[in-house]
Design a protein around this motif. Structure first.
Motif, PDB file in Angstrom:
ATOM      1  N   VAL A  44      -9.685   3.703   3.094  1.00 27.99           N
ATOM      2  CA  VAL A  44      -9.230   4.934   3.761  1.00 27.99           C
ATOM      3  C   VAL A  44     -10.122   5.244   4.958  1.00 27.99           C
ATOM      4  O   VAL A  44      -9.641   5.513   6.068  1.00 27.99           O
ATOM      5  CB  VAL A  44      -9.221   6.113   2.763  1.00 27.99           C
ATOM      6  CG1 VAL A  44      -9.002   7.426   3.489  1.00 27.99           C
ATOM      7  CG2 VAL A  44      -8.136   5.904   1.715  1.00 27.99           C
ATOM      8  N   ALA A  45     -11.435   5.148   4.733  1.00 34.69           N
ATOM      9  CA  ALA A  45     -12.381   5.447   5.820  1.00 34.69           C
ATOM     10  C   ALA A  45     -12.184   4.474   6.974  1.00 34.69           C
ATOM     11  O   ALA A  45     -12.241   4.861   8.150  1.00 34.69           O
ATOM     12  CB  ALA A  45     -13.811   5.366   5.307  1.00 34.69           C
ATOM     13  N   PHE A  46     -11.924   3.222   6.635  1.00 37.25           N
ATOM     14  CA  PHE A  46     -11.757   2.191   7.674  1.00 37.25           C
ATOM     15  C   PHE A  46     -10.526   2.489   8.525  1.00 37.25           C
ATOM     16  O   PHE A  46     -10.571   2.454   9.749  1.00 37.25           O
ATOM     17  CB  PHE A  46     -11.629   0.820   7.002  1.00 37.25           C
ATOM     18  CG  PHE A  46     -11.604  -0.321   7.963  1.00 37.25           C
ATOM     19  CD1 PHE A  46     -12.754  -0.697   8.646  1.00 37.25           C
ATOM     20  CD2 PHE A  46     -10.419  -1.005   8.207  1.00 37.25           C
ATOM     21  CE1 PHE A  46     -12.723  -1.748   9.543  1.00 37.25           C
ATOM     22  CE2 PHE A  46     -10.392  -2.055   9.111  1.00 37.25           C
ATOM     23  CZ  PHE A  46     -11.540  -2.425   9.780  1.00 37.25           C
TER      24      PHE A  46
ATOM     25  N   GLY B  25     -13.087   0.819  -8.015  1.00 33.46           N
ATOM     26  CA  GLY B  25     -11.876   1.223  -7.305  1.00 33.46           C
ATOM     27  C   GLY B  25     -12.146   2.350  -6.325  1.00 33.46           C
ATOM     28  O   GLY B  25     -11.622   2.353  -5.210  1.00 33.46           O
ATOM     29  N   GLY B  26     -12.982   3.297  -6.743  1.00 29.79           N
ATOM     30  CA  GLY B  26     -13.343   4.403  -5.854  1.00 29.79           C
ATOM     31  C   GLY B  26     -13.938   3.893  -4.559  1.00 29.79           C
ATOM     32  O   GLY B  26     -13.535   4.316  -3.459  1.00 29.79           O
ATOM     33  N   PHE B  27     -14.865   2.941  -4.682  1.00 32.39           N
ATOM     34  CA  PHE B  27     -15.505   2.387  -3.480  1.00 32.39           C
ATOM     35  C   PHE B  27     -14.490   1.670  -2.592  1.00 32.39           C
ATOM     36  O   PHE B  27     -14.464   1.868  -1.383  1.00 32.39           O
ATOM     37  CB  PHE B  27     -16.627   1.408  -3.882  1.00 32.39           C
ATOM     38  CG  PHE B  27     -17.941   2.081  -4.052  1.00 32.39           C
ATOM     39  CD1 PHE B  27     -18.650   2.518  -2.924  1.00 32.39           C
ATOM     40  CD2 PHE B  27     -18.480   2.310  -5.305  1.00 32.39           C
ATOM     41  CE1 PHE B  27     -19.859   3.152  -3.078  1.00 32.39           C
ATOM     42  CE2 PHE B  27     -19.685   2.958  -5.459  1.00 32.39           C
ATOM     43  CZ  PHE B  27     -20.384   3.374  -4.354  1.00 32.39           C
TER      44      PHE B  27
ATOM     45  N   ILE C  35      -3.467  -3.606  12.283  1.00 31.27           N
ATOM     46  CA  ILE C  35      -2.829  -3.760  10.975  1.00 31.27           C
ATOM     47  C   ILE C  35      -2.183  -2.432  10.563  1.00 31.27           C
ATOM     48  O   ILE C  35      -2.674  -1.354  10.917  1.00 31.27           O
ATOM     49  CB  ILE C  35      -3.879  -4.177   9.929  1.00 31.27           C
ATOM     50  CG1 ILE C  35      -4.736  -5.304  10.499  1.00 31.27           C
ATOM     51  CG2 ILE C  35      -3.231  -4.602   8.625  1.00 31.27           C
ATOM     52  CD1 ILE C  35      -5.929  -5.620   9.663  1.00 31.27           C
ATOM     53  N   ASP C  36      -1.126  -2.556   9.828  1.00 32.89           N
ATOM     54  CA  ASP C  36      -0.477  -1.369   9.288  1.00 32.89           C
ATOM     55  C   ASP C  36      -1.448  -0.663   8.351  1.00 32.89           C
ATOM     56  O   ASP C  36      -1.975  -1.259   7.425  1.00 32.89           O
ATOM     57  CB  ASP C  36       0.798  -1.801   8.538  1.00 32.89           C
ATOM     58  CG  ASP C  36       1.616  -0.589   8.143  1.00 32.89           C
ATOM     59  OD1 ASP C  36       1.206   0.537   8.531  1.00 32.89           O
ATOM     60  OD2 ASP C  36       2.638  -0.758   7.454  1.00 32.89           O
ATOM     61  N   GLU C  37      -1.669   0.621   8.609  1.00 34.61           N
ATOM     62  CA  GLU C  37      -2.750   1.315   7.902  1.00 34.61           C
ATOM     63  C   GLU C  37      -2.444   1.524   6.427  1.00 34.61           C
ATOM     64  O   GLU C  37      -3.278   1.269   5.563  1.00 34.61           O
ATOM     65  CB  GLU C  37      -3.033   2.654   8.582  1.00 34.61           C
ATOM     66  CG  GLU C  37      -3.785   2.459   9.879  1.00 34.61           C
ATOM     67  CD  GLU C  37      -3.633   3.624  10.817  1.00 34.61           C
ATOM     68  OE1 GLU C  37      -3.248   4.702  10.343  1.00 34.61           O
ATOM     69  OE2 GLU C  37      -3.906   3.436  12.003  1.00 34.61           O
ATOM     70  N   SER C  38      -1.237   1.958   6.171  1.00 33.44           N
ATOM     71  CA  SER C  38      -0.917   2.231   4.771  1.00 33.44           C
ATOM     72  C   SER C  38      -0.966   0.936   3.952  1.00 33.44           C
ATOM     73  O   SER C  38      -1.317   0.939   2.777  1.00 33.44           O
ATOM     74  CB  SER C  38       0.454   2.877   4.657  1.00 33.44           C
ATOM     75  OG  SER C  38       1.436   2.003   5.189  1.00 33.44           O
ATOM     76  N   LEU C  39      -0.667  -0.188   4.601  1.00 30.59           N
ATOM     77  CA  LEU C  39      -0.712  -1.479   3.898  1.00 30.59           C
ATOM     78  C   LEU C  39      -2.106  -1.745   3.350  1.00 30.59           C
ATOM     79  O   LEU C  39      -2.287  -2.137   2.194  1.00 30.59           O
ATOM     80  CB  LEU C  39      -0.285  -2.591   4.859  1.00 30.59           C
ATOM     81  CG  LEU C  39      -0.242  -3.991   4.238  1.00 30.59           C
ATOM     82  CD1 LEU C  39       1.006  -4.158   3.396  1.00 30.59           C
ATOM     83  CD2 LEU C  39      -0.298  -5.051   5.317  1.00 30.59           C
ATOM     84  N   LEU C  40      -3.087  -1.501   4.205  1.00 27.21           N
ATOM     85  CA  LEU C  40      -4.484  -1.750   3.800  1.00 27.21           C
ATOM     86  C   LEU C  40      -4.861  -0.884   2.603  1.00 27.21           C
ATOM     87  O   LEU C  40      -5.417  -1.344   1.614  1.00 27.21           O
ATOM     88  CB  LEU C  40      -5.420  -1.486   4.979  1.00 27.21           C
ATOM     89  CG  LEU C  40      -6.858  -1.924   4.791  1.00 27.21           C
ATOM     90  CD1 LEU C  40      -6.957  -3.439   4.824  1.00 27.21           C
ATOM     91  CD2 LEU C  40      -7.740  -1.320   5.864  1.00 27.21           C
ATOM     92  N   VAL C  41      -4.514   0.390   2.708  1.00 31.52           N
ATOM     93  CA  VAL C  41      -4.881   1.314   1.625  1.00 31.52           C
ATOM     94  C   VAL C  41      -4.177   0.914   0.339  1.00 31.52           C
ATOM     95  O   VAL C  41      -4.783   0.878  -0.734  1.00 31.52           O
ATOM     96  CB  VAL C  41      -4.518   2.760   2.012  1.00 31.52           C
ATOM     97  CG1 VAL C  41      -4.768   3.696   0.836  1.00 31.52           C
ATOM     98  CG2 VAL C  41      -5.303   3.198   3.215  1.00 31.52           C
ATOM     99  N   TRP C  42      -2.898   0.574   0.458  1.00 29.42           N
ATOM    100  CA  TRP C  42      -2.138   0.246  -0.754  1.00 29.42           C
ATOM    101  C   TRP C  42      -2.637  -1.067  -1.373  1.00 29.42           C
ATOM    102  O   TRP C  42      -2.673  -1.192  -2.597  1.00 29.42           O
ATOM    103  CB  TRP C  42      -0.642   0.175  -0.466  1.00 29.42           C
ATOM    104  CG  TRP C  42      -0.046   1.546  -0.409  1.00 29.42           C
ATOM    105  CD1 TRP C  42       0.515   2.148   0.663  1.00 29.42           C
ATOM    106  CD2 TRP C  42      -0.011   2.498  -1.475  1.00 29.42           C
ATOM    107  NE1 TRP C  42       0.899   3.419   0.368  1.00 29.42           N
ATOM    108  CE2 TRP C  42       0.590   3.667  -0.961  1.00 29.42           C
ATOM    109  CE3 TRP C  42      -0.438   2.503  -2.802  1.00 29.42           C
ATOM    110  CZ2 TRP C  42       0.779   4.812  -1.717  1.00 29.42           C
ATOM    111  CZ3 TRP C  42      -0.243   3.639  -3.559  1.00 29.42           C
ATOM    112  CH2 TRP C  42       0.362   4.783  -3.028  1.00 29.42           C
TER     113      TRP C  42
END
Lengths: 596, 162
Positions: free
Chosen positions: B32-34, B24-26, B42-49
């Motif tokens: 986040v880094a991407f 999960g860390g990776f 793409i919606d950024e928060s979507l990717l992270v979530w």
């Protein structure tokens, strides 16, 4: 024994090429003139490199010793750090002789000795005389194949024979297979050599003067059609594929040119190669698995390949590529015949997987297609990279055919003495495993298999080819049948081992008498060789004396009557043996001596 | 059929948590880094979530599998072979004839030592299932099992393995 003196200049030459070039670069860097480089310094460095290389090789030659003792093959080597290695001759799996063009001109050859375990070749002799290489190959395999031979007489006699004639005795080699011209042609045309594409790239870049565009006939494409770029690209790909194909054919042709497989005693001996000669032995006693491979273009023409796998390595793994095998290509009937002469397996009558396995494959393919299309759909809606994601839907029509072909090419047979497992449509491989070679039996059932009450059974052997290729796995058979087969494999393994053990004891007890009588052990080819090649021993009394002092005495002596019985059944009772009364006495005597 | 010591269950669950934590860390870190580094449509928060959701799903699946693994694991020392049953998603049943046993080890890793467990590893010359490990044994049981297997392997005195 030492290496061939020619190995010093040869090894020096190949080494100087590497060390010399290394010192060349060191010279460039170290030269005081700066960027340009001082020619004298560079030259001196190169010379130093070459001289060092020669000195090293001379020392290597001086300090390298090998020797065949009755039980071991000893090699002492090393210039800086010394290493003494003793390999028990009985443990040797394969002995290879390799020669390239230059080595053939010089009359030297490299000898590689393989034992089970460890990925590396255990002993490498670089280089010995050609005749000496053949003698070593012969002597080592004689030693490794006969475990119960008395070395005192037979071994010595053979050694002197070899030294005198330097060659195999005529009439002893039995030619099993020689590649025919049409087989070699088909093989060359349809084999894809993995190295060829790399070579083609290099060749093409040279031919084009490192400018790939020169190869594309721009003139032809000057017409202002849309998609000219695509045509040019296709053209380039075409040229590349053609070059790779031609090179691949040439490489394959030269690799398998003059392929011959002979049987010498209980060893297979193969030779091949146009420019670079390879020859090697496969001890029949150490065969783990037979693999018959019928890949797709060859199968259409009625051809197949046979690989004989030992625990040392399958002959294919020698050059770290899996494309070589015991028989690269032959007509199907010949492959079967030859395989049978190695392992007398019964008729192939494979059981197919139940029909629900076919459904499973269909669902699997549909699932994969849906996944691809789903990803395509997502990419199409969120990005502009993909547009026609639904084009993949056409493949749905292929699914039933693919599923059927996959199902039809799978099967297994739980035979009397052998376990067969077949799989693969494109590369159909049939593994034939003798029960007494099974190491463990693994039953596997994935989540999807469980839903359809299917399971896979793997008969694991010590064959090193299984590291790279396929294992002997019967895929998708009914659960109850799978458990039955798993139990059965273990039981047959135990049975066969017991039978072999019993027969070995018999051989041990009677091998003084069995000389040359050609004990007909029809069912189990390899074990009878244990007692066979003890020619030159007729005084059974003397051998018995020797055997009496043997350490490995049979643990559970069978009742003498049984042996008596079995012995009488042997066909050629030509020798004047002691009468059965005497025999009984002798066995009894042995028994009592064991129990003491 | 013999079962493992129940103390092995928390060990497996703990290992599953640690491993999926690393995974999960990776994934989340990568997401986040991407989103920081590039500017995609793409919606950024979507990717992270979604990365976080993936990590959580992986964590749950792994923990459940680790929990179930204990109930599936079984082994038995039979007359002529060692029989092992294991695997939650892919059920594996292995038969290792004693004739084929090369050597037997008993091992105790740091985590196993802390909960007082040991593993017995059985080696064969086979290429696929070259070694079979029985984890989650008490040290005493591991010793006796190793000794038992050793004896049986010697008694069944086969020929050369290869």
């Amino acid at each position: 024994m030492k290496l061939h003196p020619m190995s010093v200049p040869y090894r020096s030459l190949s080494r100087s090429l590497s060390t010399g070039s290394l010192f060349f670069f060191v010279g460039i860097i170290a030269s005081p003139g700066g960027a340009g480089g001082n020619l004298l310094v560079i030259g001196a460095m190169v010379v130093v490199g070459i001289v060092l290389g020669i000195a090293y090789e001379y020392a290597y030659y001086k300090r390298f010793r090998y020797e065949i003792t009755p039980d071991t093959f000893d090699v002492a080597s090393g210039v800086v750090s010394r290493r003494d290695r003793e390999v028990p001759v009985r443990r040797i799996q394969n002995v290879d002789v390799r020669q390239n063009v230059l080595q053939r001109a010089l009359g030297i050859a490299a000898v590689h000795v393989e034992t089970a375990g460890g990925g590396e070749t255990e002993i490498t002799l670089q280089y010995v005389d050609e005749a000496e290489a053949n003698r070593l190959q012969r002597q080592l395999r004689n030693g490794s194949s006969s475990r119960s031979r008395s070395r005192a007489t037979a071994g010595d006699r053979e050694t002197t024979d070899d030294l005198e004639s330097g060659d195999t005795r005529p009439g002893e080699d039995e030619l099993l297979f020689e590649i025919r011209r049409n087989e070699l042609a088909v093989l060359s045309v349809f084999t894809i050599d993995p190295g060829a594409s790399a070579l083609a790239t290099i060749a093409l870049s040279f031919a084009s003067g490192f400018d790939p565009t020169t190869l594309v006939p721009i003139d032809l494409l000057e017409a202002d059609l849309p998609g000219t770029g695509l045509i040019a690209l296709a053209w380039a790909v075409l040229i590349f594929l053609f070059a790779a194909w031609v090179l691949s054919a040439v490489l394959t042709f030269s690799r398998y040119y003059g392929f011959r497989l002979t049987r010498v005693g209980d060893e297979l001996h193969y030779e091949r190669g146009l420019l670079q000669r390879y020859s090697g032995t496969i001890p029949l006693e150490k065969v783990q698995t037979l693999t018959i491979e019928e890949s797709i273009p060859f199968r259409w023409f009625g051809y197949g390949a046979l690989a004989v796998e030992t625990a040392g390595y399958a002959p294919g793994q020698s050059g770290s590529r899996g494309t070589e095998s015991a028989i690269p290509l032959a007509e199907r009937g010949r492959v079967r015949r030859l395989a049978r002469s190695i392992e007398p397996f019964e008729r192939e009558d494979l059981e197919r997987a139940p029909l629900r396995a076919r459904e499973r494959y269909a669902f699997r393919y549909i699932g994969v297609l849906c996944l691809i299309m789903g990803v395509g759909y997502l990419l199409a809606t969120y990005t502009e990279v993909v547009e026609d994601w639904h084009a993949f839907a056409v493949l749905l029509f292929v699914v039933p055919v693919a599923a059927h072909l996959k199902w039809a090419n799978r099967g297994f047979q739980f035979g009397d003495r052998y376990f067969f497992a077949r799989t693969g449509f494109w590369r159909r491989t049939t593994k034939i495993v003798p029960y007494y070679r099974v190491q463990s039996v693994v039953y596997q059932q994935t989540l999807f298999q469980r839903r359809r009450r299917l399971a896979s059974i793997t008969a694991d052997t010590a064959s090193s080819a299984a590291f790279f290729g396929r294992a002997a796995t019967a895929y998708d058979i009914d659960v109850t049948r799978a458990l039955q087969v798993q139990q059965g494999l273990n039981e047959r393994l135990q049975e066969r081992l017991l039978e072999r053990k019993r027969r070995r004891q018999l051989d041990r007890w009677f091998d003084g008498d069995d000389v040359g009588s050609g004990v007909s052990v029809d069912d189990d080819q390899k074990s009878h060789t244990d007692g066979l090649d003890i020619d030159g021993l007729d005084g059974s009394e003397t051998t018995n004396g020797g055997h009496g002092s043997r350490k490995e005495s049979p643990t559970e002596p069978e009742p003498p009557d049984e042996h008596e019985h079995e012995r009488r059944d042997e066909p050629n009772e030509t020798r004047d043996r002691p009468s059965s009364e005497d025999d009984r006495d002798r066995t009894d005597g042995r028994d009592s001596s064991n129990s003491q | 059929m013999e079962r493992l010591n129940p103390r092995v269950r928390p060990v497996w669950v703990l290992l599953a948590i640690v491993r999926s934590g690393i995974f999960g860390g990776f994934v989340v870190g990568g997401a986040v880094a991407f989103t920081r580094g590039t500017d995609v449509g793409i919606d950024e928060s979507l990717l992270v979530w979604s990365a976080v959701a993936l990590a959580v799903v992986v964590l749950i699946v792994r923990v459940v599998i680790a929990w179930l693994r204990y109930s599936v694991w079984r082994f038995e020392v039979r007359a002529d072979s060692l029989y092992i049953e294991r695997g939650v998603l892919t059920r594996v049943k292995t038969v290792v004839p004693f004739v084929r046993v090369q050597h037997v080890d008993s091992q105790r890793g740091p985590i196993e030592r802390s909960v007082g467990l040991a593993t017995v590893v059985v080696y064969t010359a086979g290429s696929r299932s070259a070694d079979v490990a029985i984890p989650g044994l008490t040290p005493d049981r591991a010793e006796t099992l190793r000794e038992e297997l050793r004896q049986l392997a010697i008694e069944s005195e086969g020929e050369d393995a290869v």
